[in-house]
Design a protein around this motif. Structure first.
Motif, PDB file in Angstrom:
ATOM      1  N   ARG A   1      24.948  22.026  16.687  1.00 35.49           N
ATOM      2  CA  ARG A   1      25.927  20.992  17.112  1.00 35.49           C
ATOM      3  C   ARG A   1      25.748  21.018  18.739  1.00 35.49           C
ATOM      4  O   ARG A   1      25.294  20.023  19.266  1.00 35.49           O
ATOM      5  CB  ARG A   1      27.220  21.179  16.802  1.00 35.49           C
ATOM      6  N   HIS A   2      25.791  22.278  19.459  1.00 42.31           N
ATOM      7  CA  HIS A   2      25.341  22.260  20.784  1.00 42.31           C
ATOM      8  C   HIS A   2      24.046  21.850  20.929  1.00 42.31           C
ATOM      9  O   HIS A   2      23.864  21.208  22.071  1.00 42.31           O
ATOM     10  CB  HIS A   2      25.582  23.499  21.269  1.00 42.31           C
ATOM     11  N   PHE A   3      23.160  22.270  20.345  1.00 50.13           N
ATOM     12  CA  PHE A   3      21.409  21.787  20.658  1.00 50.13           C
ATOM     13  C   PHE A   3      21.675  20.368  20.448  1.00 50.13           C
ATOM     14  O   PHE A   3      21.008  19.476  21.211  1.00 50.13           O
ATOM     15  CB  PHE A   3      20.665  22.527  19.513  1.00 50.13           C
ATOM     16  N   ASP A   4      22.180  19.668  19.364  1.00 53.38           N
ATOM     17  CA  ASP A   4      22.041  18.018  19.185  1.00 53.38           C
ATOM     18  C   ASP A   4      22.951  17.418  20.372  1.00 53.38           C
ATOM     19  O   ASP A   4      22.731  16.240  20.408  1.00 53.38           O
ATOM     20  CB  ASP A   4      22.629  17.727  17.863  1.00 53.38           C
ATOM     21  N   LEU A   5      23.941  18.100  20.895  1.00 51.06           N
ATOM     22  CA  LEU A   5      24.601  17.494  21.975  1.00 51.06           C
ATOM     23  C   LEU A   5      23.829  17.400  23.421  1.00 51.06           C
ATOM     24  O   LEU A   5      24.235  16.599  24.154  1.00 51.06           O
ATOM     25  CB  LEU A   5      25.884  18.253  22.381  1.00 51.06           C
ATOM     26  N   ILE A   6      22.875  18.153  23.365  1.00 46.42           N
ATOM     27  CA  ILE A   6      21.971  18.101  24.713  1.00 46.42           C
ATOM     28  C   ILE A   6      21.347  16.668  24.641  1.00 46.42           C
ATOM     29  O   ILE A   6      21.768  15.802  25.904  1.00 46.42           O
ATOM     30  CB  ILE A   6      21.091  19.013  24.712  1.00 46.42           C
ATOM     31  N   ARG A   7      20.827  16.166  23.734  1.00 47.49           N
ATOM     32  CA  ARG A   7      20.102  14.855  23.572  1.00 47.49           C
ATOM     33  C   ARG A   7      21.147  13.622  23.550  1.00 47.49           C
ATOM     34  O   ARG A   7      20.984  12.874  24.392  1.00 47.49           O
ATOM     35  CB  ARG A   7      19.133  14.665  22.469  1.00 47.49           C
TER      36      ARG A   7
ATOM     37  N   ASP B   1      24.341  13.646  24.920  1.00 46.07           N
ATOM     38  CA  ASP B   1      24.863  13.724  26.470  1.00 46.07           C
ATOM     39  C   ASP B   1      23.955  13.135  27.334  1.00 46.07           C
ATOM     40  O   ASP B   1      24.446  12.343  28.256  1.00 46.07           O
ATOM     41  CB  ASP B   1      25.408  15.261  26.721  1.00 46.07           C
ATOM     42  N   VAL B   2      22.705  13.387  27.159  1.00 46.52           N
ATOM     43  CA  VAL B   2      21.878  12.983  28.194  1.00 46.52           C
ATOM     44  C   VAL B   2      21.749  11.519  28.266  1.00 46.52           C
ATOM     45  O   VAL B   2      21.589  10.553  29.077  1.00 46.52           O
ATOM     46  CB  VAL B   2      20.289  13.753  28.007  1.00 46.52           C
TER      47      VAL B   2
ATOM     48  N   ASP C   1      35.317  18.486  23.962  1.00 46.25           N
ATOM     49  CA  ASP C   1      34.266  19.265  23.499  1.00 46.25           C
ATOM     50  C   ASP C   1      33.589  18.209  22.374  1.00 46.25           C
ATOM     51  O   ASP C   1      32.683  18.760  21.633  1.00 46.25           O
ATOM     52  CB  ASP C   1      34.522  20.509  23.003  1.00 46.25           C
TER      53      ASP C   1
ATOM     54  N   SER D   1      31.473  15.047  20.711  1.00 43.91           N
ATOM     55  CA  SER D   1      29.983  14.372  21.036  1.00 43.91           C
ATOM     56  C   SER D   1      30.417  12.956  21.511  1.00 43.91           C
ATOM     57  O   SER D   1      31.619  12.377  21.260  1.00 43.91           O
ATOM     58  CB  SER D   1      29.450  14.101  19.724  1.00 43.91           C
TER      59      SER D   1
END
Length: 291
Positions: free
Chosen positions: A73-79, A81-82, A270, A272
């Protein structure tokens, strides 16, 4: 440990097998098996127990799945959020709904949401209130339809609607315009196992009515079928009631009892970008009239 291995782990855990996991990940079945085997070697523990007709998570596997879901979930949020910083909402929205709310409340919101954010992939799945709260807790769902109150969750109001008595059409109480909760005492009662249960029990306590619980059932559809068969009486929400009730009649309750639904997330701070956009859309949209 790779992202592909973690995604394979979640897919096998969620879909209950290597073949179905392969269908949902785009990997081949042997590739999924190799990913799980490599992960088990690296972690030094078996993640699944293989039976002849199914597989089940071990305790180590259950803990690994929880951490893998959080990490992905945190990994997918990087893309996501950017992309959101550039004004673009992307990613996936995992939405859990009550069956009675999907067609009546959620469908119209999803139509407007997907029209506005076509790059967001929506996964919709249904369950009872306890299921949805557990999915939110584990991260399997980002947004869920829940019955209020919902301690520990951040919520946006969705709908408030009446609870009504459900009676066989030939029942003596069906002749009344309004049914008191106390009138249902002593009748064979069909009690829901879903989110309305605390509301019903609270209404009975306030009316000093002791319900004779003869049967328990999940959703309103099953309860209505049992009422139609003359097995007992019940209390159900008006939301999602079919237009034709056949051998069932509904009557307003006295005192009036209502159920309030909301969209919930574990944390507004927190969630998405897609989840926040969905909640913002609800907050900005006209609410359907309460009944």
């Amino acid at each position: 440990m790779t992202l592909a291995q973690l995604r394979a782990l979640l897919a096998v855990a969620e879909h209950g097998g290597f073949t179905t996991a392969a269908d949902h990940t785009g990997m081949s079945q042997p590739a999924v098996s190799r990913a799980i085997a490599a992960l088990e070697r690296e972690l030094g523990a078996a993640l699944f127990v293989r039976h002849h007709d199914r597989i089940a998570l071990t305790e180590a596997g259950r803990r690994a799945v929880e951490r893998a879901r959080e990490a992905l979930r945190h990994f997918d949020l990087i893309r996501a959020d950017v992309a959101a910083a550039a004004g673009e909402i992307t990613g996936e929205l995992r939405l859990a709904s009550l069956p009675s709310a999907t067609g009546t409340l959620i469908a119209r919101l999803l139509r407007a949401f997907t029209d506005r954010y076509p790059q967001v992939k929506v996964r919709l799945f249904e369950g009872v209130d306890d299921d949805i709260r557990e999915w939110l807790r584990r991260g399997a769902a980002e947004v869920g339809v829940v019955t209020l109150p919902a301690p520990g969750l951040d919520t946006v109001p969705l709908s408030t609607h009446d609870m009504v008595a459900a009676l066989p059409s030939e029942h003596p109480l069906a002749e009344r315009r309004v049914v008191r909760v106390a009138d249902l005492a002593g009748q064979p009662f069909i009690l829901t196992t879903a989110g309305c249960r605390p509301l019903i029990m609270s209404a009975a306590r306030e009316s000093k009515a002791r319900l004779d619980i003869a049967f328990e059932a999940g959703g309103p559809a099953a309860i209505l079928e049992m009422v139609a068969a003359g097995l007992g009486v019940s209390i159900v929400p008006t939301l999602g009631l079919p237009a034709e009730l056949g051998a069932v009649v509904t009557r307003p309750l006295e005192p009036k009892t209502t159920r309030s639904l909301a969209l919930a997330v574990p944390s507004l701070r927190d969630c998405s970008p897609a989840a926040r956009a969905f909640l913002d859309q609800l907050a900005a949209s006209p609410r359907p009239p309460d009944n």
